[in-house]
Enzyme design. Structure first.
Site, mmCIF file in Angstrom:
data_model
loop_
_atom_site.group_PDB
_atom_site.id
_atom_site.type_symbol
_atom_site.label_atom_id
_atom_site.label_comp_id
_atom_site.label_asym_id
_atom_site.label_seq_id
_atom_site.Cartn_x
_atom_site.Cartn_y
_atom_site.Cartn_z
ATOM 1 N N ARG A 79 0.849 -1.189 0.000
ATOM 2 C CA ARG A 79 0.000 0.000 0.000
ATOM 3 C C ARG A 79 0.889 1.245 0.000
ATOM 4 O O ARG A 79 1.710 1.421 0.896
ATOM 5 C CB ARG A 79 -0.909 -0.016 1.238
ATOM 6 C CG ARG A 79 -1.719 1.223 1.388
ATOM 7 C CD ARG A 79 -2.699 1.170 2.574
ATOM 8 N NE ARG A 79 -3.284 2.471 2.692
ATOM 9 C CZ ARG A 79 -3.242 3.244 3.783
ATOM 10 N NH1 ARG A 79 -2.707 2.799 4.906
ATOM 11 N NH2 ARG A 79 -3.761 4.452 3.770
ATOM 12 N N HIS A 123 -2.788 10.927 1.385
ATOM 13 C CA HIS A 123 -2.229 10.629 2.704
ATOM 14 C C HIS A 123 -1.623 11.935 3.241
ATOM 15 O O HIS A 123 -0.431 12.046 3.442
ATOM 16 C CB HIS A 123 -1.195 9.503 2.611
ATOM 17 C CG HIS A 123 -0.954 8.772 3.904
ATOM 18 N ND1 HIS A 123 -1.096 7.407 4.037
ATOM 19 C CD2 HIS A 123 -0.579 9.219 5.135
ATOM 20 C CE1 HIS A 123 -0.801 7.046 5.282
ATOM 21 N NE2 HIS A 123 -0.475 8.138 5.963
ATOM 22 N N GLU A 168 -7.204 8.208 6.951
ATOM 23 C CA GLU A 168 -7.451 8.751 8.287
ATOM 24 C C GLU A 168 -7.936 10.195 8.304
ATOM 25 O O GLU A 168 -7.221 11.103 8.763
ATOM 26 C CB GLU A 168 -6.185 8.629 9.142
ATOM 27 C CG GLU A 168 -5.713 7.201 9.299
ATOM 28 C CD GLU A 168 -4.602 7.051 10.344
ATOM 29 O OE1 GLU A 168 -4.095 8.067 10.846
ATOM 30 O OE2 GLU A 168 -4.240 5.907 10.645
ATOM 31 N N ASN A 294 -7.205 1.260 9.826
ATOM 32 C CA ASN A 294 -5.922 1.475 10.481
ATOM 33 C C ASN A 294 -6.160 1.333 11.975
ATOM 34 O O ASN A 294 -6.957 2.068 12.552
ATOM 35 C CB ASN A 294 -5.382 2.884 10.199
ATOM 36 C CG ASN A 294 -4.889 3.034 8.763
ATOM 37 O OD1 ASN A 294 -4.971 2.093 7.974
ATOM 38 N ND2 ASN A 294 -4.389 4.205 8.435
ATOM 39 N N TYR A 296 -4.376 1.043 15.799
ATOM 40 C CA TYR A 296 -3.170 1.166 16.610
ATOM 41 C C TYR A 296 -3.374 0.991 18.108
ATOM 42 O O TYR A 296 -2.480 0.534 18.806
ATOM 43 C CB TYR A 296 -2.493 2.526 16.373
ATOM 44 C CG TYR A 296 -1.783 2.575 15.045
ATOM 45 C CD1 TYR A 296 -0.530 2.001 14.879
ATOM 46 C CD2 TYR A 296 -2.397 3.150 13.940
ATOM 47 C CE1 TYR A 296 0.117 2.018 13.653
ATOM 48 C CE2 TYR A 296 -1.767 3.167 12.704
ATOM 49 C CZ TYR A 296 -0.512 2.603 12.572
ATOM 50 O OH TYR A 296 0.122 2.605 11.359
ATOM 51 N N GLU A 355 -3.376 -0.625 8.065
ATOM 52 C CA GLU A 355 -2.183 -0.270 8.837
ATOM 53 C C GLU A 355 -2.305 -0.871 10.222
ATOM 54 O O GLU A 355 -3.358 -0.775 10.860
ATOM 55 C CB GLU A 355 -2.045 1.250 9.048
ATOM 56 C CG GLU A 355 -1.556 2.018 7.869
ATOM 57 C CD GLU A 355 -1.396 3.508 8.166
ATOM 58 O OE1 GLU A 355 -1.150 3.892 9.331
ATOM 59 O OE2 GLU A 355 -1.536 4.289 7.211
HETATM 60 C C1 FCB Z 1 -0.982 6.506 11.083
HETATM 61 C C2 FCB Z 1 -0.584 7.119 9.758
HETATM 62 C C3 FCB Z 1 0.750 6.670 9.243
HETATM 63 C C4 FCB Z 1 1.754 6.556 10.361
HETATM 64 C C5 FCB Z 1 1.213 5.700 11.468
HETATM 65 C C6 FCB Z 1 2.167 5.452 12.598
HETATM 66 O O1 FCB Z 1 -1.841 7.374 11.747
HETATM 67 O O2 FCB Z 1 -1.562 6.839 8.775
HETATM 68 O O3 FCB Z 1 1.158 7.559 8.243
HETATM 69 O O4 FCB Z 1 2.114 7.805 10.816
HETATM 70 O O5 FCB Z 1 0.060 6.301 11.980
#
Ligand code: FCB
Length: 454
Positions: A79, A123, A168, A294, A296, A355
């Site tokens: 990607r 992005h 995002e 995405n 995290y 992500e």
């Molecule tokens: C996400 C972003 C990516 C990177 C990761 C750690 O929010 O999409 O570009 O910064 O975090």
């Protein structure tokens, strides 16, 4: 001892992800125009280590080497994002053929190596020329985005079949326009919500364009979602958690999947809410082919009067696992819960984890290797969470690790490393495979992995 092999199907799309500004460099090469990230990173005091993305990790020149790395690891999907100002230096109007040529070469190189490209149109690197006339608060930016999407998909759509409109929208609007820690560095509540609406409109504009220009193509949006929990059993914290969820998750999901902003948040924002014209929501909610998640962190939330937008803030437990990137908790259960929620509340869309990954304090050891056991453990536990959600019917069909390479981590500069490939900033940007890269290659080869009790 409990042990189990968790298997994934043959066509599960394993890959890695990157973004143009974070890796390309070549900031002023071949006619590229400035984006808001060029401006922001060159503004004193904005980037933690004082660095910028002018050279980044020089992917603009080293892409053949980076493709070869992917090939050597058996990564079949990648990607990437396009830099809008490489293609349209002023954001609209004049097209720069050398920018399109670069992406042609990159895509051809990937395909020759057996790597399927997944392309994100936006992005975060908005053309500076468009920011100068109001950025996403100006509907002309939506028109410009449509023109750019048209040019990009006409040129690359014969070979690129998977398109992602935006990455995002929450980060792009809130971190850039409320917290001021991302480009364009503003701190204004009303602007923030207007930007969010402009971005969602841009998404809606691009969907039919991709469909028209890409035979057999698929299109979707990428949102970052978190599992939100109240920090205590108090009613104030429960309400704070609902607001956080409303402003972070539902504000960007509901328009796309349900055709409306969430009613509770519209009421909460009141006059600050964006101006919605007739036809906006129909356009934003046009059906898509997949969803990019995405993921995290989970967010544990408490009421906080000091926070301007939603009067809520994130808190942490001293016994929790916080990543080196401190805002993030290492909490795989939350990935499972988010995927389950997509299944139950958003019509179970075909989902790619577009992500997921972590920072760790990596270095090259005496043996010349990078032993990032923290990242290997993190990935294994998160893969297992996705496996569990799949088992329970969530349509997770692929997984992209953030990131292929260590790179320019926005406001943190080069101080945070997310790559499965180490970049030696002291030694000519040399690439060194980390243990996590070998681990991922092994998972892909075996189509799964072993988990066992300790
Ligand atoms: C996400 C972003 C990516 C990177 C990761 C750690 O929010 O999409 O570009 O910064 O975090």
């Amino acid at each position: 001892m409990y042990q189990e092999f968790l298997s994934f199907p043959d066509d599960f799309a394993w890959g890695t992800a990157t973004a143009s500004y974070q890796i390309e460099g070549g900031a002023r090469e071949d006619g590229k125009g400035p984006s808001i990230w060029d401006t922001f990173s060159h503004t004193k005091g904005k980037i933690e280590d004082g660095k910028d993305g002018d050279i980044a990790v020089d992917h603009y020149h080293r892409y053949p080497e980076d493709i070869a790395l992917m090939k050597s690891l058996g990564l079949q999907n990648y990607r990437l994002s396009l830099a809008w100002t490489r293609i349209l230096p002023e954001g609209r109007g004049r097209v720069e053929p050398r920018g399109l040529d670069f992406y042609d070469r990159l895509i051809d190189g990937l395909l020759e190596a057996g790597v399927t490209p997944w392309v994100t149109l936006y992005h975060w690197d908005l053309p500076q020329a468009l920011q100068d006339s109001g950025g996403w608060t100006n509907r002309k930016t939506v028109d410009a985005f449509g023109e750019y999407a048209d040019i990009a998909t006409r040129r690359l759509g014969d070979r690129v079949k998977n398109w992602m409109t935006f990455n995002e929208p929450w980060v792009a609007s809130v971190c850039g326009n409320l917290y001021g820690v991302h480009a364009p560095g503003l701190k204004d509540v009303k602007t923030t919500l207007a930007v969010a609406h402009g971005i969602l409109l841009g998404h809606g504009r691009a969907v039919p364009i991709v469909r028209a220009n890409v035979p057999g193509g698929r299109v979707g949006i990428v949102n970052n979602l978190a599992h939100i929990e109240p920090a205590t059993g108090s009613e104030a914290d429960a309400a704070a958690a609902r607001r956080w969820d409303g402003a972070f998750n539902r504000w960007y999901m509901d328009p796309v999947f349900k055709g409306a902003y969430p009613a509770d948040m519209l009421e909460w924002f009141g006059d600050l809410a964006p101006k919605v014209l007739s036809g906006d929501m129909e356009s934003i909610s046009a059906p898509t082919d997949f969803f990019g998640l995405n993921y995290y962190t989970r967010r544990l939330v408490t009421h906080d009067d000091g926070e301007v937008l939603i009067k809520a803030k994130q808190v942490y437990r001293p016994y929790g696992w916080r990543a080196e990137f401190e805002e993030f908790e290492d909490w795989p259960e939350a990935l499972y819960l988010v995927l389950r929620r997509l299944r139950d509340e958003y019509g179970n869309p075909v989902t790619y984890v577009s992500e997921n990954g972590t920072t760790s304090i990596d270095s090259i050891g005496d043996d010349g290797c990078v032993h990032d056991q923290v990242r290997v453990d993190y990935l294994r536990r998160h893969f297992a969470a996705a496996w569990q959600a799949r088992k329970e019917g969530a349509k997770v069909e692929g997984y992209f690790i953030w990131s292929l390479l260590d790179n320019f981590e926005w406001g943190f500069g080069f101080s945070k490393r997310f790559g499965i490939v180490y970049v030696d900033y002291e030694d000519g940007l040399r690439r060194v495979l980390k243990d996590s890269a070998h681990y991922l290659a092994d998972v892909i080869r075996k189509k799964g992995f072993m988990v066992r009790s300790r």
